[in-house]
Enzyme design. Structure first.
Site, short mmCIF file in Angstrom:
data_model
loop_
_atom_site.label_atom_id
_atom_site.label_comp_id
_atom_site.label_asym_id
_atom_site.label_seq_id
_atom_site.Cartn_x
_atom_site.Cartn_y
_atom_site.Cartn_z
N LYS A 204 0.86 -1.18 0.00
CA LYS A 204 0.00 0.00 0.00
C LYS A 204 0.89 1.23 0.00
O LYS A 204 1.63 1.49 0.96
CB LYS A 204 -0.92 0.00 1.22
CG LYS A 204 -1.89 1.19 1.25
CD LYS A 204 -2.83 1.10 2.43
CE LYS A 204 -3.80 2.27 2.45
NZ LYS A 204 -4.73 2.19 3.60
N LYS A 257 -2.12 -1.53 -3.77
CA LYS A 257 -2.96 -0.33 -3.77
C LYS A 257 -2.08 0.91 -3.87
O LYS A 257 -1.14 1.04 -3.07
CB LYS A 257 -3.79 -0.29 -2.48
CG LYS A 257 -4.73 0.90 -2.38
CD LYS A 257 -5.52 0.88 -1.08
CE LYS A 257 -6.45 2.10 -1.01
NZ LYS A 257 -7.20 2.15 0.25
#
EC number: 4.2.1.24
Length: 335
Positions: A204, A257
């Site tokens: 992330k 992400k």
């Protein structure tokens, strides 16, 4: 006798396999289906009945009441989408995110309601983090302006356990604290939830594409930024290290992400690891396309299809996307 001079023509012409739609369909390497998709649902404890509120920076996306979220989940299941991921907006926020692990919290009630209505017809994933529930908006416990890693782990574990108690299928830690997957796996095992899976946001990034989400989830940090725990946008090898650590600690699925700016990471992870890998097509990607489409600058449906197909082509086994319902409802195509 007719003689062929091989020098007079090309033996290999790739265009032969592009001459019409049927042959293009026949040889297409990557196919996007609704089975690849996960639909996010924002559940707002401040809303009542079937009330919903549009997110201003994400046109056609909404925050729902608990009751509304359950109805939305039923619609999603009816469309054949296999899973939803829940994000909660509580009434009460404090320094230790106590609403996040309340057994009667907004996400916990939504999980129970969906499972009572749908059982195994829909997979329920719950985002496991502190940012929506803390008064400061950070993903961990804060002391003297510093985000504390180890002090955050027991709280993440309590959140995950409360989700498991409510009937969740998959918990999804998105905080980027070191050791969170092990802490969650241990508490789940200790309490008999060996069949609850962990989908870790392993890679992330500290991305600028999260802005609309932070409005949607009311999770923007009140001070500083998240660069001390989310990944540096220039790093790739570090992502592989994060993924390897999470798998070693017990992650069943991993997530990259954002997806579109990090297709290289999805591809590298797919080539390296034997676990399901997902990409999160985030709020900024959604808002960017919607804004351009509203100005007539691009063909909206074709761009959505191309983005989602590119994420799958890069190696994603599943995609979290705000366009999931639309793709399932009307289908999208490049033609």
């Amino acid at each position: 006798m007719f003689k062929i001079n091989l020098g007079d023509f090309m033996l290999i012409r790739p265009r032969r396999l592009r001459k019409n739609q049927k042959i293009r369909d026949l040889v297409r390497e990557t196919i996007l289906t609704k089975n690849d998709l996960i639909m996010p649902i924002f559940v707002d404890e401040n809303l009542k009945g079937n009330e919903k509120k549009e997110i201003s920076s994400m046109p056609n996306q909404y925050r729902f009441s608990v009751e509304g979220a359950i109805e939305e989940a039923k619609e999603i299941a009816d469309l054949g989408i296999p899973a939803v991921i829940l994000f909660g907006i509580p009434k009460h926020k404090d320094e230790i995110a106590s609403s996040a692990y309340d057994k009667n919290g907004v996400v916990q009630r939504t999980i129970r309601g969906i499972k009572e209505e749908l059982g195994d017809e829909l997979l329920v994933i719950a985002d496991c983090c502190l940012c929506e529930y803390t008064s400061h908006g950070h993903c961990g416990i804060v002391k003297d302006g510093k985000i504390l890693n180890d002090a955050t782990l027991p709280i993440l574990a309590k959140i995950a356990l409360s989700y498991a108690d409510a009937g969740v299928d998959i918990v999804a830690p998105s905080d980027m604290m070191d050791g969170r997957v092990r802490a969650i796996r241990e508490i789940l095992e200790e309490n008999g939830y060996d069949d609850v899976a962990i989908m870790s946001y392993s890679a992330k990034y500290a991305s600028s594409f999260y802005g609309p989400f932070r409005e949607a989830a009311e999770s923007a940090p009140k001070f500083g930024d998240r660069k001390s725990y989310q990944m540096d946008i220039g790093n790739a090898r570090e992502a592989l290290k994060e993924i390897a650590l999470d798998i070693e600690e017990g992650a069943d699925l991993i997530l990259v992400k954002p997806a579109l700016p990090y297709l290289d990471i999805i591809r590298m992870a797919k080539d390296r690891f034997d676990v399901p890998i997902g990409g999160y097509c985030v709020s900024g990607e959604y808002a960017m396309v919607e804004a351009a489409a509203r100005n007539g600058w691009l063909d909206r449906e074709k761009v959505i299809y191309e983005i989602l197909l590119s994420i799958k082509r890069a190696g994603a086994d599943f995609i979290i996307t705000y366009w999931a319902k639309e793709v399932a409802e009307i289908g999208l195509s490049q033609e």
